[in-house]
Design an enzyme around this catalytic site. Structure first.
Site, PDB file in Angstrom:
ATOM      1  N   LYS A 147      40.973  83.410  54.240  1.00  0.00           N
ATOM      2  CA  LYS A 147      40.164  84.137  55.236  1.00  0.00           C
ATOM      3  C   LYS A 147      39.591  83.171  56.261  1.00  0.00           C
ATOM      4  CE  LYS A 147      39.052  88.356  52.780  1.00  0.00           C
ATOM      5  NZ  LYS A 147      39.999  88.177  51.648  1.00  0.00           N
ATOM      6  N   ASP A 153       5.566  93.466  46.187  1.00  0.00           N
ATOM      7  CA  ASP A 153       5.935  93.585  44.772  1.00  0.00           C
ATOM      8  C   ASP A 153       4.890  92.855  43.952  1.00  0.00           C
ATOM      9  OD1 ASP A 153       8.305  95.003  45.076  1.00  0.00           O
ATOM     10  OD2 ASP A 153       9.539  93.196  45.232  1.00  0.00           O
ATOM     11  N   LEU A 204      35.162  72.940  48.305  1.00  0.00           N
ATOM     12  CA  LEU A 204      33.774  73.259  47.943  1.00  0.00           C
ATOM     13  C   LEU A 204      33.749  74.121  46.686  1.00  0.00           C
ATOM     14  CD1 LEU A 204      32.281  74.200  51.447  1.00  0.00           C
ATOM     15  CD2 LEU A 204      32.310  71.971  50.313  1.00  0.00           C
ATOM     16  N   VAL A 227      34.566  78.142  46.523  1.00  0.00           N
ATOM     17  CA  VAL A 227      35.545  78.632  47.498  1.00  0.00           C
ATOM     18  C   VAL A 227      36.933  78.561  46.863  1.00  0.00           C
ATOM     19  CG1 VAL A 227      36.569  78.329  49.787  1.00  0.00           C
ATOM     20  CG2 VAL A 227      34.137  77.857  49.435  1.00  0.00           C
ATOM     21  N   ASP A 263       6.066  88.706  47.078  1.00  0.00           N
ATOM     22  CA  ASP A 263       6.319  88.768  45.638  1.00  0.00           C
ATOM     23  C   ASP A 263       5.158  88.134  44.889  1.00  0.00           C
ATOM     24  OD1 ASP A 263       9.098  89.807  45.813  1.00  0.00           O
ATOM     25  OD2 ASP A 263       9.471  87.879  46.807  1.00  0.00           O
TER      26      ASP A 263
HETATM   27  N1  DCP Z   1      15.630  87.778  41.802  1.00  0.00           N
HETATM   28  C1  DCP Z   1      16.778  87.438  41.098  1.00  0.00           C
HETATM   29  N2  DCP Z   1      17.859  88.267  41.095  1.00  0.00           N
HETATM   30  C2  DCP Z   1      17.838  89.406  41.811  1.00  0.00           C
HETATM   31  C3  DCP Z   1      16.698  89.768  42.542  1.00  0.00           C
HETATM   32  C4  DCP Z   1      15.599  88.921  42.525  1.00  0.00           C
HETATM   33  O1  DCP Z   1      16.808  86.377  40.452  1.00  0.00           O
HETATM   34  N3  DCP Z   1      18.919  90.208  41.799  1.00  0.00           N
HETATM   35  C5  DCP Z   1      14.464  86.864  41.810  1.00  0.00           C
HETATM   36  C6  DCP Z   1      14.763  85.671  42.682  1.00  0.00           C
HETATM   37  C7  DCP Z   1      14.136  86.043  43.984  1.00  0.00           C
HETATM   38  C8  DCP Z   1      12.889  86.766  43.503  1.00  0.00           C
HETATM   39  O2  DCP Z   1      13.316  87.495  42.345  1.00  0.00           O
HETATM   40  O3  DCP Z   1      13.816  84.909  44.755  1.00  0.00           O
HETATM   41  C9  DCP Z   1      12.280  87.675  44.543  1.00  0.00           C
HETATM   42  O4  DCP Z   1      13.243  88.604  45.008  1.00  0.00           O
HETATM   43  P1  DCP Z   1      13.343  88.988  46.534  1.00  0.00           P
HETATM   44  O5  DCP Z   1      14.393  90.033  46.639  1.00  0.00           O
HETATM   45  O6  DCP Z   1      11.996  89.344  47.060  1.00  0.00           O
HETATM   46  O7  DCP Z   1      13.947  87.681  47.241  1.00  0.00           O
HETATM   47  P2  DCP Z   1      13.273  86.452  48.018  1.00  0.00           P
HETATM   48  O8  DCP Z   1      11.787  86.505  47.938  1.00  0.00           O
HETATM   49  O9  DCP Z   1      13.936  85.233  47.493  1.00  0.00           O
HETATM   50  O10 DCP Z   1      13.749  86.633  49.524  1.00  0.00           O
HETATM   51  P3  DCP Z   1      13.099  87.576  50.646  1.00  0.00           P
HETATM   52  O11 DCP Z   1      12.408  86.690  51.633  1.00  0.00           O
HETATM   53  O12 DCP Z   1      14.259  88.283  51.269  1.00  0.00           O
HETATM   54  O13 DCP Z   1      12.163  88.528  49.964  1.00  0.00           O
HETATM   55 MG    MG Z   2      10.797  88.258  48.399  1.00  0.00          MG
HETATM   56 MN    MN Z   3      10.682  91.115  46.239  1.00  0.00          MN
END
Ligand code: DCP
Ligand code: MG
Ligand code: MN
Length: 317
Positions: A71, A248, A61, A64, A191
């Site tokens: 592991k 956010d 994959l 990996v 978000d």
């Molecule tokens: N993002 C990114 N890199 C990061 C943090 C965030 O590219 N280090 C972008 C992609 C994420 C989006 O911002 O999808 C929103 O961040 P979230 O941490 O809120 O993540 P998700 O909405 O995807 O998941 P969750 O349901 O845990 O909030």
């Molecule tokens: Mg989020």
């Molecule tokens: Mn977020």
């Protein structure tokens, strides 16, 4: 909390230990390179439709390598991983991992607290003076913030956001991104991306986000501020007697809307992949632009870099 280990995935036990190793590398060793390597492997295994039966098989994959393959063999043969057992038996690693669960406490702050003898949540509560505002609120709502938000609740919040922000000015455009836009039935936070025709990357600073946040506070939706800048708000909101939720909000210039929506929709692993692909194709992709071209839709971004278009529901890497 945010790992690709859901049941139904035939390799979820591998994903689980890889995600745990990833968190350990990020929080305790502050090694982002290893953090990314473990996450990439977990992500590859999480989308593999059949059960992996050897490290050798896993090795085929993408993402990996030899070390992770070893592991997987150890885990298949012994049912555990010595490295993880050692981490679980190391008190300071356990404490650092615990403290980083608080919103606003990063690996460096957690290490500092543990060095000062603060190792439990009770210790933290007795040492609020060592926490900034964000971390204090993070501690207060630790339980709530770790609860997943059902999709239907985000739909209700979306309606209130629209009602209140359009009352301010119907020209705002509001898009809930993150895992919600990717179709997930539960999300970690809400978000929200907003844009306004009067705000472009060339126009001077404005207080649009200030106005929006104040409106949302007045109507009772927003209950806490964690941080507020000109384009980024981190805070909390609450509906009736439901838990307090992380909210956010990002304000993006209207000419950068599509790159922002793509970025903020994620997932973060999907973004990593797509950015690497953009670089290979001679472009720089970030949350603002796809240099050096003009973008008029999300599809444009995929087209220019020659990446097959994925609807948000297909971006759950
Ligand atoms: N993002 C990114 N890199 C990061 C943090 C965030 O590219 N280090 C972008 C992609 C994420 C989006 O911002 O999808 C929103 O961040 P979230 O941490 O809120 O993540 P998700 O909405 O995807 O998941 P969750 O349901 O845990 O909030
Ligand atoms: Mg989020
Ligand atoms: Mn977020």
């Amino acid at each position: 909390r945010k790992n690709p280990s859901n049941e139904g995935n035939p390799n979820h036990d591998f994903c689980e230990f890889l995600s745990e190793l990833a968190e350990y590398e990020k929080n305790v060793n502050r090694n982002i390179y290893k953090y990314n390597a473990y996450r990439k492997a977990a992500s590859a295994l999480s989308t593999h439709p059949i059960r992996i039966t050897s490290g050798k098989e896993a090795r085929t994959l993408h993402g990996v390598g030899d070390k992770i393959a070893k592991k997987i063999d150890e885990f298949l043969q012994t049912g555990k991983l010595q490295k993880l057992e050692n981490i679980h038996n190391d008190a300071s690693s356990v404490s650092i991992n615990l403290l980083t669960r608080v919103s606003g406490i990063g690996p460096a702050k957690a290490r500092q607290l543990v060095d000062d003898g603060i190792t439990t949540l009770d210790d933290l509560k007795k040492n609020i003076n060592k926490l900034n505002h964000h971390q204090t609120i993070g501690l207060r709502y630790l339980d709530d913030f770790e609860k997943k938000i059902p999709r239907s609740e985000i739909e209700s919040v979306e309606k209130i956001l629209q009602r209140e922000i359009f009352k301010l000015d119907p020209e705002y455009k509001i898009t809930i991104c993150g895992s919600y836009r990717r179709g997930k039935l539960e999300s970690g936070d809400i978000d929200t991306l907003i844009t306004h025709p009067s705000f472009t990357s060339k126009s001077p600073k404005n207080n649009l986000l200030d106005d929006v946040v104040r409106t949302l506070e007045s109507c009772g939706l927003v209950t806490e501020r964690l941080s507020l800048g000109p384009t980024k708000f981190m805070g909390a909101c609450k509906l009736e007697d439901l838990p307090t939720r992380r909210l956010d909000i990002r304000l993006t210039p209207c000419d950068q809307y599509y790159c922002s929506v793509l970025y903020f929709t994620g997932s973060d692993m999907f973004n990593k992949d797509m950015r690497a692909h953009a670089l290979d194709a001679g472009f720089t992709l970030n949350e603002y632009t796809l240099r050096p071209v003009d973008i008029n839709s999300e599809e444009d971004i995929f087209d220019f870099i020659g990446y097959p278009f994925k609807i948000p529901e297909e971006r759950n890497k």
